[in-house]
Scaffold this active site. Structure first.
Site, PDB file in Angstrom:
ATOM      1  N   LEU A  35       0.822  -1.224   0.000  1.00 10.46           N
ATOM      2  CA  LEU A  35       0.000   0.000   0.000  1.00 10.46           C
ATOM      3  C   LEU A  35       0.855   1.273   0.000  1.00 10.46           C
ATOM      4  CD1 LEU A  35      -2.940  -1.039   2.407  1.00 10.46           C
ATOM      5  CD2 LEU A  35      -2.817  -1.208  -0.086  1.00 10.46           C
ATOM      6  N   ASP A  52       5.088  -6.618   2.366  1.00 10.42           N
ATOM      7  CA  ASP A  52       6.136  -6.044   1.526  1.00 10.42           C
ATOM      8  C   ASP A  52       7.049  -7.163   1.022  1.00 10.42           C
ATOM      9  OD1 ASP A  52       7.598  -2.893   1.734  1.00 10.42           O
ATOM     10  OD2 ASP A  52       8.544  -4.575   0.698  1.00 10.42           O
ATOM     11  N   ALA A  75       4.128  -4.953  -8.758  1.00 11.85           N
ATOM     12  CA  ALA A  75       4.653  -3.990  -7.777  1.00 11.85           C
ATOM     13  C   ALA A  75       6.042  -3.505  -8.165  1.00 11.85           C
ATOM     14  CB  ALA A  75       4.717  -4.661  -6.403  1.00 11.85           C
ATOM     15  N   ASN A  93      14.255  -2.197  -4.867  1.00 17.41           N
ATOM     16  CA  ASN A  93      12.831  -2.530  -4.938  1.00 17.41           C
ATOM     17  C   ASN A  93      12.506  -3.370  -6.175  1.00 17.41           C
ATOM     18  OD1 ASN A  93      10.130  -2.536  -4.124  1.00 17.41           O
ATOM     19  ND2 ASN A  93       9.658  -0.721  -5.350  1.00 17.41           N
ATOM     20  N   TYR A 142      15.470   2.834 -14.021  1.00 21.59           N
ATOM     21  CA  TYR A 142      14.149   2.177 -14.093  1.00 21.59           C
ATOM     22  C   TYR A 142      14.137   1.132 -15.207  1.00 21.59           C
ATOM     23  CZ  TYR A 142       9.254   1.442 -15.212  1.00 21.59           C
ATOM     24  OH  TYR A 142       8.060   0.850 -15.510  1.00 21.59           O
ATOM     25  N   ASN A 171       2.533   3.178 -23.177  1.00 18.50           N
ATOM     26  CA  ASN A 171       2.012   4.137 -22.190  1.00 18.50           C
ATOM     27  C   ASN A 171       0.636   3.720 -21.688  1.00 18.50           C
ATOM     28  OD1 ASN A 171       4.262   5.636 -23.490  1.00 18.50           O
ATOM     29  ND2 ASN A 171       3.591   7.205 -22.054  1.00 18.50           N
ATOM     30  N   ASP A 286      13.629  11.637 -22.107  1.00 18.86           N
ATOM     31  CA  ASP A 286      12.448  11.329 -22.919  1.00 18.86           C
ATOM     32  C   ASP A 286      12.841  11.035 -24.364  1.00 18.86           C
ATOM     33  OD1 ASP A 286      10.274  11.487 -21.194  1.00 18.86           O
ATOM     34  OD2 ASP A 286       9.998  13.650 -21.487  1.00 18.86           O
TER      35      ASP A 286
HETATM   36  N1  UFG Z   1       4.684  15.097 -20.436  1.00 24.39           N
HETATM   37  C1  UFG Z   1       4.567  16.482 -20.514  1.00 24.39           C
HETATM   38  N2  UFG Z   1       4.104  17.133 -19.419  1.00 24.39           N
HETATM   39  C2  UFG Z   1       3.775  16.505 -18.260  1.00 24.39           C
HETATM   40  C3  UFG Z   1       3.898  15.103 -18.197  1.00 24.39           C
HETATM   41  C4  UFG Z   1       4.369  14.440 -19.306  1.00 24.39           C
HETATM   42  O1  UFG Z   1       4.876  17.093 -21.535  1.00 24.39           O
HETATM   43  O2  UFG Z   1       3.394  17.200 -17.299  1.00 24.39           O
HETATM   44  C5  UFG Z   1       5.171  14.387 -21.631  1.00 24.39           C
HETATM   45  C6  UFG Z   1       6.424  13.576 -21.357  1.00 24.39           C
HETATM   46  O3  UFG Z   1       7.566  14.393 -21.477  1.00 24.39           O
HETATM   47  C7  UFG Z   1       6.305  12.497 -22.428  1.00 24.39           C
HETATM   48  C8  UFG Z   1       4.790  12.298 -22.579  1.00 24.39           C
HETATM   49  O4  UFG Z   1       4.194  13.473 -22.031  1.00 24.39           O
HETATM   50  O5  UFG Z   1       6.817  12.964 -23.630  1.00 24.39           O
HETATM   51  C9  UFG Z   1       4.283  11.105 -21.815  1.00 24.39           C
HETATM   52  O6  UFG Z   1       4.805  11.206 -20.487  1.00 24.39           O
HETATM   53  P1  UFG Z   1       4.368  10.242 -19.307  1.00 24.39           P
HETATM   54  O7  UFG Z   1       5.123  10.690 -18.095  1.00 24.39           O
HETATM   55  O8  UFG Z   1       2.894  10.158 -19.241  1.00 24.39           O
HETATM   56  O9  UFG Z   1       4.881   8.826 -19.794  1.00 24.39           O
HETATM   57  P2  UFG Z   1       6.353   8.374 -20.240  1.00 24.39           P
HETATM   58  O10 UFG Z   1       6.292   8.192 -21.727  1.00 24.39           O
HETATM   59  O11 UFG Z   1       7.415   9.250 -19.726  1.00 24.39           O
HETATM   60  O12 UFG Z   1       6.507   7.041 -19.402  1.00 24.39           O
HETATM   61  C10 UFG Z   1       5.857   5.855 -19.718  1.00 24.39           C
HETATM   62  C11 UFG Z   1       5.677   5.029 -18.461  1.00 24.39           C
HETATM   63  C12 UFG Z   1       7.008   4.676 -17.885  1.00 24.39           C
HETATM   64  C13 UFG Z   1       7.852   4.015 -18.938  1.00 24.39           C
HETATM   65  C14 UFG Z   1       7.927   4.851 -20.181  1.00 24.39           C
HETATM   66  C15 UFG Z   1       8.626   4.135 -21.264  1.00 24.39           C
HETATM   67  O13 UFG Z   1       4.907   5.744 -17.529  1.00 24.39           O
HETATM   68  O14 UFG Z   1       6.829   3.810 -16.793  1.00 24.39           O
HETATM   69  O15 UFG Z   1       6.630   5.170 -20.641  1.00 24.39           O
HETATM   70  O16 UFG Z   1       9.603   4.968 -21.761  1.00 24.39           O
HETATM   71  F1  UFG Z   1       9.087   3.832 -18.485  1.00 24.39           F
END
Ligand code: UFG
Length: 328
Positions: A35, A52, A75, A93, A142, A171, A286
Site C-alpha cells: 500500500l 512487503d 509492484a 525494490n 528504471y 504508455n 524522454d
Molecule cells: N509530459 C509532458 N508534461 C507533463 C507530463 C508528461 O509534456 O506534465 C510528456 C512527457 O515528457 C512524455 C509524454 O508526455 O513525452 C508522456 O509522459 P508520461 O510521463 O505520461 O509517460 P512516459 O512516456 O514518460 O513514461 C511511460 C511510463 C514509464 C515508462 C515509459 C517508457 O509511464 O513507466 O513510458 O519509456 F518507463
C-alpha cells in the site's frame, strides 16, 4: 477448484483492474501489496494481504498458507526521473524484491509468473515501431531494473523451469469503462491524468516538456494503450502459461503514436474545456517517439485491443477524474 492467482501490487493502477477482471473470469485472487502506492479501496475482489516483498518472512507465510497456480507481479517503483536520482532504491525494490518473490516461488514449486515490464527497456529506439527484436538498451535505472529482471527470469527458466511472460507496456492509460477504478498516483506524473486535472480546474495549466523534437508538431509521440487492454493481455498470458506454453516476452501497444499536442486536443474535445498550455524545456531521458510493434502478442496470444481509439482512452480517464475530483 478455481485456479488461485497471487497478484503482487494488486492495489495499484494496472494491478487493481486486473484483480477485478480475474475475479469476473472465475479465478481465485489473493492480493499482496504494501500500500505504498496502492489503495486498499482499489481492491474490489479477492483477499488483500498487506505486506512487503522486502519481508521474506511475510512472503514465506503467504506461500505457506496458499497454494498458488500462478503469480502476477505488478509492484515496482515507476518514475524514470526518480530512478536517476535514487538508483539504489530502484534496484533494491524492482530487482532485489523481485528476486525475493522468485525465490519464494521456486521454493514452493510455483512455476508461472507474469511480469510487468516496460518500453523503457528499449531506451532511445533505433527504429520505429519497436517490436521484440529491437535491442534492449535502457537509458535509466528504471529501464535497467526491468531488463535485469527479464534476464533473471530467463536464467531461472533454464535453471528451475520457472515459466514466465514479460509484458512490456507502452504508455498505460485510461480507466475502467464503468468508472469503477482508475489511475491514482501521488504525485501524478503521467500526461493524460495531468491534462485532465487541468481541464477540471485542479491545475492551472499543463506544461509540455519539449517542443523542438523531430516529430510532426515538435512534441513527443507516445503509444497510449488502454489499461483494460493490458488486463486482457494478462489474462491471455495466464492462459498461455496454464496451457504449458514456453516463456515469452510481448510488446503491448496500439501501434499508433500521438503527440502531446494531439493528446491535449483530444482531452479538450472529451471534456469540453480549454486546457492552458505552457511550453517547457525537454525532460531529461524522454525519447522523441515510442510506438510499439505488437504483432507477436496479436498472433501468439490472440490479443486485440478493444479500446484502440485515443478518444475512448481519454473518455474513460475523464470519467474517473470526475469521480475522484469533482469540478471545483
Ligand atoms: N509530459 C509532458 N508534461 C507533463 C507530463 C508528461 O509534456 O506534465 C510528456 C512527457 O515528457 C512524455 C509524454 O508526455 O513525452 C508522456 O509522459 P508520461 O510521463 O505520461 O509517460 P512516459 O512516456 O514518460 O513514461 C511511460 C511510463 C514509464 C515508462 C515509459 C517508457 O509511464 O513507466 O513510458 O519509456 F518507463
Amino acid at each position: 477448484m478455481k485456479p488461485r492467482i497471487l497478484i503482487v501490487g494488486g492495489a495499484g493502477y494496472i494491478g487493481s483492474h486486473t484483480v477485478l477482471q480475474l475475479a469476473h473470469a472465475e479465478y481465485d485472487v489473493v492480493v499482496f501489496d504494501n500500500l505504498s502506492n496502492g489503495h486498499r479501496d482499489a481492491v474490489l475482489a479477492g483477499e488483500l494481504v498487506v505486506g512487503d516483498l522486502a519481508d521474506r518472512v511475510a512472503l514465506a507465510n503467504l506461500f505457506a498458507v496458499h497454494r498458488f497456480d500462478a503469480v502476477m507481479h505488478f509492484a515496482s517503483s515507476i518514475q524514470v526521473g526518480e530512478s536517476m536520482q535514487q538508483p539504489a532504491r530502484y534496484y533494491a525494490n524492482n530487482v532485489g524484491n523481485t528476486v525475493h518473490l522468485i525465490e519464494a516461488m521456486i521454493e514452493h514449486g510455483v512455476q508461472r509468473l507474469i511480469f510487468s515490464s516496460t518500453a523503457a527497456i528499449f531506451g532511445d529506439p533505433i527504429r520505429i515501431p519497436i517490436d521484440e527484436t529491437h535491442p534492449l538498451q535502457p537509458v535509466n535505472p528504471y529501464g535497467w531494473s526491468k531488463s535485469m529482471v527479464e534476464q533473471i527470469l530467463a536464467d531461472c527458466d533454464r535453471a528451475h523451469g520457472l515459466r514466465y511472460v514479460a509484458l512490456r507496456y507502452f504508455n498505460a492509460a485510461g480507466a475502467h469503462p464503468d468508472g469503477l477504478l482508475g489511475e491514482r498516483h501521488d504525485p501524478e506524473t503521467h500526461l493524460i491524468p495531468l491534462v485532465l486535472q487541468a481541464a477540471a480546474g485542479r491545475r492551472t495549466h499543463i506544461g509540455i516538456f519539449g517542443t523542438d523534437y523531430d516529430t510532426p508538431d515538435g512534441t513527443c509521440v507516445r503509444d497510449y494503450i488502454h489499461v483494460q487492454d493490458l488486463v486482457d493481455a494478462h489474462l491471455r498470458a495466464l492462459q498461455w502459461l496454464m496451457q504449458g506454453k514456453p516463456s515469452a516476452a510481448f510488446n503491448l501497444g496500439n501501434e499508433s503514436g500521438f503527440s502531446i499536442r494531439e493528446v491535449i486536443r483530444v482531452a479538450e474535445a472529451v471534456t469540453g474545456q480549454r486546457v492552458v498550455v505552457q511550453n517547457l524545456p525537454r525532460r531529461v531521458g524522454d525519447p522523441a517517439v515510442l510506438v510499439a510493434g505488437s504483432s507477436y502478442a496479436r498472433a501468439a496470444l490472440g490479443w486485440q485491443p478493444r479500446y484502440p481509439n485515443l478518444h475512448d482512452i481519454v473518455q474513460h480517464a475523464w470519467l474517473w477524474e470526475k469521480k475522484c475530483t469533482p469540478p471545483l
